[in-house]
Design a protein around this motif. Structure first.
Motif, PDB file in Angstrom:
ATOM      1  N   TYR A   6     -35.529  26.116 -34.207  1.00 44.39           N
ATOM      2  CA  TYR A   6     -34.796  27.464 -33.469  1.00 44.39           C
ATOM      3  C   TYR A   6     -33.904  27.328 -32.558  1.00 44.39           C
ATOM      4  CZ  TYR A   6     -35.981  32.348 -32.317  1.00 44.39           C
ATOM      5  OH  TYR A   6     -35.558  34.119 -31.777  1.00 44.39           O
ATOM      6  N   VAL A   7     -34.354  26.634 -31.463  1.00 47.18           N
ATOM      7  CA  VAL A   7     -33.753  26.249 -30.382  1.00 47.18           C
ATOM      8  C   VAL A   7     -32.318  25.812 -30.166  1.00 47.18           C
ATOM      9  CG1 VAL A   7     -33.473  25.276 -28.419  1.00 47.18           C
ATOM     10  CG2 VAL A   7     -35.515  26.514 -29.023  1.00 47.18           C
ATOM     11  N   MET A   8     -31.956  24.997 -31.922  1.00 46.64           N
ATOM     12  CA  MET A   8     -31.046  24.186 -32.344  1.00 46.64           C
ATOM     13  C   MET A   8     -29.735  25.672 -32.547  1.00 46.64           C
ATOM     14  SD  MET A   8     -31.769  19.954 -33.205  1.00 46.64           S
ATOM     15  CE  MET A   8     -29.945  20.263 -33.748  1.00 46.64           C
ATOM     16  N   ALA A   9     -30.427  26.401 -33.763  1.00 42.54           N
ATOM     17  CA  ALA A   9     -30.250  27.586 -34.218  1.00 42.54           C
ATOM     18  C   ALA A   9     -29.420  28.632 -33.530  1.00 42.54           C
ATOM     19  CB  ALA A   9     -30.738  28.033 -35.519  1.00 42.54           C
ATOM     20  N   ALA A  10     -30.634  28.887 -32.059  1.00 41.11           N
ATOM     21  CA  ALA A  10     -30.076  30.160 -31.096  1.00 41.11           C
ATOM     22  C   ALA A  10     -29.153  29.923 -30.417  1.00 41.11           C
ATOM     23  CB  ALA A  10     -31.185  29.953 -30.549  1.00 41.11           C
ATOM     24  N   LEU A  11     -29.082  27.753 -29.930  1.00 40.37           N
ATOM     25  CA  LEU A  11     -27.902  27.313 -29.119  1.00 40.37           C
ATOM     26  C   LEU A  11     -26.769  27.391 -29.684  1.00 40.37           C
ATOM     27  CD1 LEU A  11     -29.923  25.901 -26.168  1.00 40.37           C
ATOM     28  CD2 LEU A  11     -29.457  28.215 -26.171  1.00 40.37           C
ATOM     29  N   ALA A  43     -23.005  26.846 -21.543  1.00 36.91           N
ATOM     30  CA  ALA A  43     -23.874  28.163 -20.884  1.00 36.91           C
ATOM     31  C   ALA A  43     -23.789  28.445 -19.391  1.00 36.91           C
ATOM     32  CB  ALA A  43     -25.858  28.353 -20.892  1.00 36.91           C
ATOM     33  N   ALA A  44     -23.218  27.488 -18.497  1.00 36.01           N
ATOM     34  CA  ALA A  44     -22.797  28.063 -17.629  1.00 36.01           C
ATOM     35  C   ALA A  44     -21.307  28.317 -17.290  1.00 36.01           C
ATOM     36  CB  ALA A  44     -22.729  26.749 -17.031  1.00 36.01           C
ATOM     37  N   ALA A  45     -20.934  27.730 -18.151  1.00 43.10           N
ATOM     38  CA  ALA A  45     -19.206  28.171 -18.082  1.00 43.10           C
ATOM     39  C   ALA A  45     -18.980  29.807 -19.068  1.00 43.10           C
ATOM     40  CB  ALA A  45     -18.544  27.445 -19.408  1.00 43.10           C
ATOM     41  N   ARG A  46     -20.049  29.986 -19.446  1.00 43.31           N
ATOM     42  CA  ARG A  46     -20.029  31.541 -19.795  1.00 43.31           C
ATOM     43  C   ARG A  46     -20.862  32.291 -19.047  1.00 43.31           C
ATOM     44  NH1 ARG A  46     -18.430  32.149 -25.182  1.00 43.31           N
ATOM     45  NH2 ARG A  46     -18.147  30.476 -26.086  1.00 43.31           N
ATOM     46  N   GLY A  47     -21.065  31.953 -17.772  1.00 42.91           N
ATOM     47  CA  GLY A  47     -22.130  33.150 -16.715  1.00 42.91           C
ATOM     48  C   GLY A  47     -23.358  32.687 -16.286  1.00 42.91           C
ATOM     49  N   PRO A  48     -23.935  32.819 -15.051  1.00 41.38           N
ATOM     50  CA  PRO A  48     -24.832  32.714 -14.707  1.00 41.38           C
ATOM     51  C   PRO A  48     -25.665  33.206 -15.798  1.00 41.38           C
ATOM     52  CG  PRO A  48     -23.816  34.707 -13.596  1.00 41.38           C
ATOM     53  CD  PRO A  48     -22.928  33.813 -14.064  1.00 41.38           C
ATOM     54  N   GLN A  49     -26.204  34.523 -16.400  1.00 40.93           N
ATOM     55  CA  GLN A  49     -26.903  35.185 -17.418  1.00 40.93           C
ATOM     56  C   GLN A  49     -26.978  34.255 -18.522  1.00 40.93           C
ATOM     57  OE1 GLN A  49     -27.170  39.585 -17.705  1.00 40.93           O
ATOM     58  NE2 GLN A  49     -26.079  39.355 -19.900  1.00 40.93           N
ATOM     59  N   GLN A  50     -25.839  33.827 -18.515  1.00 36.44           N
ATOM     60  CA  GLN A  50     -25.909  32.979 -20.301  1.00 36.44           C
ATOM     61  C   GLN A  50     -26.707  31.894 -19.891  1.00 36.44           C
ATOM     62  OE1 GLN A  50     -23.556  33.421 -23.213  1.00 36.44           O
ATOM     63  NE2 GLN A  50     -23.576  31.716 -24.050  1.00 36.44           N
ATOM     64  N   GLN A  51     -26.397  30.993 -18.414  1.00 34.93           N
ATOM     65  CA  GLN A  51     -27.377  29.955 -18.044  1.00 34.93           C
ATOM     66  C   GLN A  51     -28.617  29.919 -17.679  1.00 34.93           C
ATOM     67  OE1 GLN A  51     -26.033  28.541 -14.790  1.00 34.93           O
ATOM     68  NE2 GLN A  51     -25.495  26.217 -15.004  1.00 34.93           N
ATOM     69  N   ARG A  52     -28.642  31.185 -17.190  1.00 40.64           N
ATOM     70  CA  ARG A  52     -30.381  31.487 -16.558  1.00 40.64           C
ATOM     71  C   ARG A  52     -31.134  31.558 -18.083  1.00 40.64           C
ATOM     72  NH1 ARG A  52     -28.536  34.628 -12.945  1.00 40.64           N
ATOM     73  NH2 ARG A  52     -28.459  37.155 -13.761  1.00 40.64           N
ATOM     74  N   PHE A  53     -30.813  32.397 -19.431  1.00 41.69           N
ATOM     75  CA  PHE A  53     -31.317  32.588 -20.237  1.00 41.69           C
ATOM     76  C   PHE A  53     -31.720  30.904 -21.329  1.00 41.69           C
ATOM     77  CE2 PHE A  53     -31.658  33.136 -25.449  1.00 41.69           C
ATOM     78  CZ  PHE A  53     -32.523  35.119 -24.893  1.00 41.69           C
ATOM     79  N   ALA A  59     -35.530  18.247 -27.330  1.00 40.49           N
ATOM     80  CA  ALA A  59     -36.750  15.773 -26.659  1.00 40.49           C
ATOM     81  C   ALA A  59     -35.121  15.388 -26.594  1.00 40.49           C
ATOM     82  CB  ALA A  59     -35.838  15.651 -28.613  1.00 40.49           C
ATOM     83  N   ASP A  60     -33.179  15.765 -26.630  1.00 44.00           N
ATOM     84  CA  ASP A  60     -32.572  15.048 -25.783  1.00 44.00           C
ATOM     85  C   ASP A  60     -31.985  14.762 -24.608  1.00 44.00           C
ATOM     86  OD1 ASP A  60     -29.469  14.040 -25.767  1.00 44.00           O
ATOM     87  OD2 ASP A  60     -29.460  13.121 -27.488  1.00 44.00           O
ATOM     88  N   PRO A  61     -32.314  14.582 -23.087  1.00 40.46           N
ATOM     89  CA  PRO A  61     -31.654  15.218 -22.281  1.00 40.46           C
ATOM     90  C   PRO A  61     -30.731  15.674 -21.487  1.00 40.46           C
ATOM     91  CG  PRO A  61     -33.404  13.312 -21.760  1.00 40.46           C
ATOM     92  CD  PRO A  61     -33.094  13.356 -23.392  1.00 40.46           C
ATOM     93  N   ALA A  62     -29.798  14.157 -22.408  1.00 41.78           N
ATOM     94  CA  ALA A  62     -27.837  14.631 -22.667  1.00 41.78           C
ATOM     95  C   ALA A  62     -27.402  16.042 -23.081  1.00 41.78           C
ATOM     96  CB  ALA A  62     -27.431  13.010 -22.824  1.00 41.78           C
ATOM     97  N   LEU A  63     -28.467  16.098 -24.677  1.00 40.39           N
ATOM     98  CA  LEU A  63     -28.228  17.431 -25.325  1.00 40.39           C
ATOM     99  C   LEU A  63     -28.288  18.740 -24.183  1.00 40.39           C
ATOM    100  CD1 LEU A  63     -26.398  18.064 -27.787  1.00 40.39           C
ATOM    101  CD2 LEU A  63     -28.538  18.157 -28.955  1.00 40.39           C
ATOM    102  N   ARG A  64     -29.721  18.229 -23.458  1.00 45.02           N
ATOM    103  CA  ARG A  64     -30.134  19.793 -22.963  1.00 45.02           C
ATOM    104  C   ARG A  64     -28.949  19.746 -22.188  1.00 45.02           C
ATOM    105  NH1 ARG A  64     -35.115  21.087 -21.254  1.00 45.02           N
ATOM    106  NH2 ARG A  64     -35.318  22.870 -19.283  1.00 45.02           N
ATOM    107  N   GLU A  65     -27.580  18.634 -20.995  1.00 45.33           N
ATOM    108  CA  GLU A  65     -27.164  19.352 -20.108  1.00 45.33           C
ATOM    109  C   GLU A  65     -26.216  20.198 -20.192  1.00 45.33           C
ATOM    110  OE1 GLU A  65     -25.518  16.364 -16.455  1.00 45.33           O
ATOM    111  OE2 GLU A  65     -26.875  15.372 -17.640  1.00 45.33           O
ATOM    112  N   ARG A  66     -25.575  18.644 -21.593  1.00 43.83           N
ATOM    113  CA  ARG A  66     -24.692  19.818 -22.219  1.00 43.83           C
ATOM    114  C   ARG A  66     -24.168  21.502 -22.218  1.00 43.83           C
ATOM    115  NH1 ARG A  66     -19.859  19.019 -25.044  1.00 43.83           N
ATOM    116  NH2 ARG A  66     -19.438  20.535 -27.453  1.00 43.83           N
ATOM    117  N   ALA A  67     -25.595  21.580 -22.971  1.00 44.15           N
ATOM    118  CA  ALA A  67     -26.304  22.778 -23.203  1.00 44.15           C
ATOM    119  C   ALA A  67     -25.499  24.153 -22.182  1.00 44.15           C
ATOM    120  CB  ALA A  67     -27.661  22.542 -24.219  1.00 44.15           C
ATOM    121  N   LEU A  68     -27.069  23.734 -21.189  1.00 48.79           N
ATOM    122  CA  LEU A  68     -26.543  23.818 -19.605  1.00 48.79           C
ATOM    123  C   LEU A  68     -25.643  24.218 -19.410  1.00 48.79           C
ATOM    124  CD1 LEU A  68     -30.399  22.795 -18.575  1.00 48.79           C
ATOM    125  CD2 LEU A  68     -29.475  24.987 -19.170  1.00 48.79           C
TER     126      LEU A  68
END
Length: 373
Positions: free
Chosen positions: A107-112, A142-152, A130-139
């Motif tokens: 679900y999370v990989m599809a949503a993100l 998301a930050a590049a698209r604005g604080p609202q998407q980063q928070r979500f 599960a992957d810290p590097a991929l988690r950081e990349r996702a955030l």
């Protein structure tokens, strides 16, 4: 370039045409978020947006990356189940129940999806849960698209079950607010189209059926592949024994001009196609048309337009997606901007670019349909 679905050995009865309430809700939400993509239903979009209560409108803005930037695969969640018999439900509630059966990682990989484009369609098993590097990349993305998407994104990564429940309630509230009436209106046409294509497949075979679905779809003489002519290159299979054989065609009223092919690894492929196409405005002056066509002569600029037609992107995002340097992307964007094809908007320390769909629409429906396909 094309998206290819391998179907060698797939029985024709495993080629299924079926409407999906959740998929249609997704295209309806995309239309509300990007009415410029869908000039034929502008009146419906304007009236529906005006009728939304502020709380629901705010929540839709919070989650609109699921249907504005990309059409999230969670909107076709039935295809992610390791159950070859799983097909779209007859009601939105049934579709949401199927979506609830996905595990959190799927679900999370599809949503993100926008954060892992480089892994989409591959057999990589990395997950931002599960992957810290991929988690950081996702955030970061998301930050590049604005604080609202980063928070979500942060909330989704921190507590997937809570956000999944929040999204389900959002879809259920949309159903009560406007979609139940919309679905009752469009369901007969979608059901009739699915029945017609199923009968055509039985009587005349796959090639004739694909031609009836879209001129962008075709098959080879052996009927071993389904090929979708798109500004993207990808391959998937409808005969993976681990997933279950099958390919589903989902018709949509709100989909035009998009033709989507779900090709996520480990999911059964889905072709999400429009059943109607409205007319577009007439041509430009010769001088303006020449200037804009010259700007689009470079294949990389065409590919950039595919992204920019769907959502705003920063230079760094485009450079990352296409493995180019930022200066090279900037040069292509400068040419498109000089031709008046894109707009630029600053958001904090980022400048985001987007295709001007009103301008592009004047180039003709062939170009608009190609970049939005």
């Amino acid at each position: 370039m094309s998206v290819t679905v391998h179907i060698a050995g797939l029985p024709l009865e495993r080629v299924v045409f079926s409407p999906s309430p959740l998929a249609e809700l997704g295209t309806a939400l995309h239309t509300l978020a990007e009415p410029g993509h869908h000039p034929g239903v502008h009146g419906w979009a304007t009236a529906t947006n005006a009728s939304l209560k502020q709380d629901l409108a705010d929540r839709l803005c919070e989650a609109d990356f699921l249907w504005r930037t990309t059409f999230s695969d969670i909107l076709l969640g039935f295809a992610g189940l390791r159950d070859a018999s799983a097909q779209p439900g007859g009601t939105l509630s049934q579709d949401l129940d199927l979506l609830d059966r996905l595990d959190d990682e799927s679900y999370v990989m599809a949503a993100l999806e926008f954060t892992c484009g480089a892994l989409y369609g591959t057999d990589a098993v990395r997950s931002p849960l599960a992957d810290p590097a991929l988690r950081e990349r996702a955030l970061d993305l998301a930050a590049a698209r604005g604080p609202q998407q980063q928070r979500f994104t942060q909330r989704l990564l921190d507590d997937p079950p809570a956000v999944r429940s929040w999204i389900r309630r959002l879809f259920e509230d949309c159903d009560r607010a406007f979609f139940a009436d919309t679905w009752n209106r469009v369901r007969p046409q979608l059901t009739a189209d699915a029945r017609e294509k199923t009968e055509l497949l039985r009587r005349r075979g796959l090639a004739a059926t694909l031609a009836a679905v879209s001129p962008a779809l075709s098959t080879d003489e052996a009927g071993s592949v389904i090929d979708a002519d798109k500004l993207a290159s990808a391959r998937t299979t409808a005969v993976d024994p681990a997933v279950g054989p099958g390919v589903t065609f989902v018709p949509s009223i709100h989909q035009w001009p998009h033709l989507l092919v779900l090709h996520r690894h480990g999911w059964r492929p889905v072709v999400h196609y429009p059943v109607a196409a409205p007319e577009l405005p007439g041509p430009l002056s010769v001088d303006q048309f020449k200037l804009r066509m010259e700007a689009l002569a470079h294949p990389m600029r065409m590919r950039l337009c595919r992204n920019l037609a769907r959502a705003p992107y920063s230079t760094s995002e485009l450079a990352d997606q296409y493995a180019l340097s930022s200066p090279e992307v900037s040069r292509h964007l400068a040419v498109l901007k000089k031709a008046g094809l894109i707009t630029a908007r600053r958001r904090g320390r980022y400048v985001q670019y987007q295709l001007d769909l009103k301008v592009v629409g004047r180039l003709g429906s062939d170009f608009l349909e190609t970049v939005l396909r």
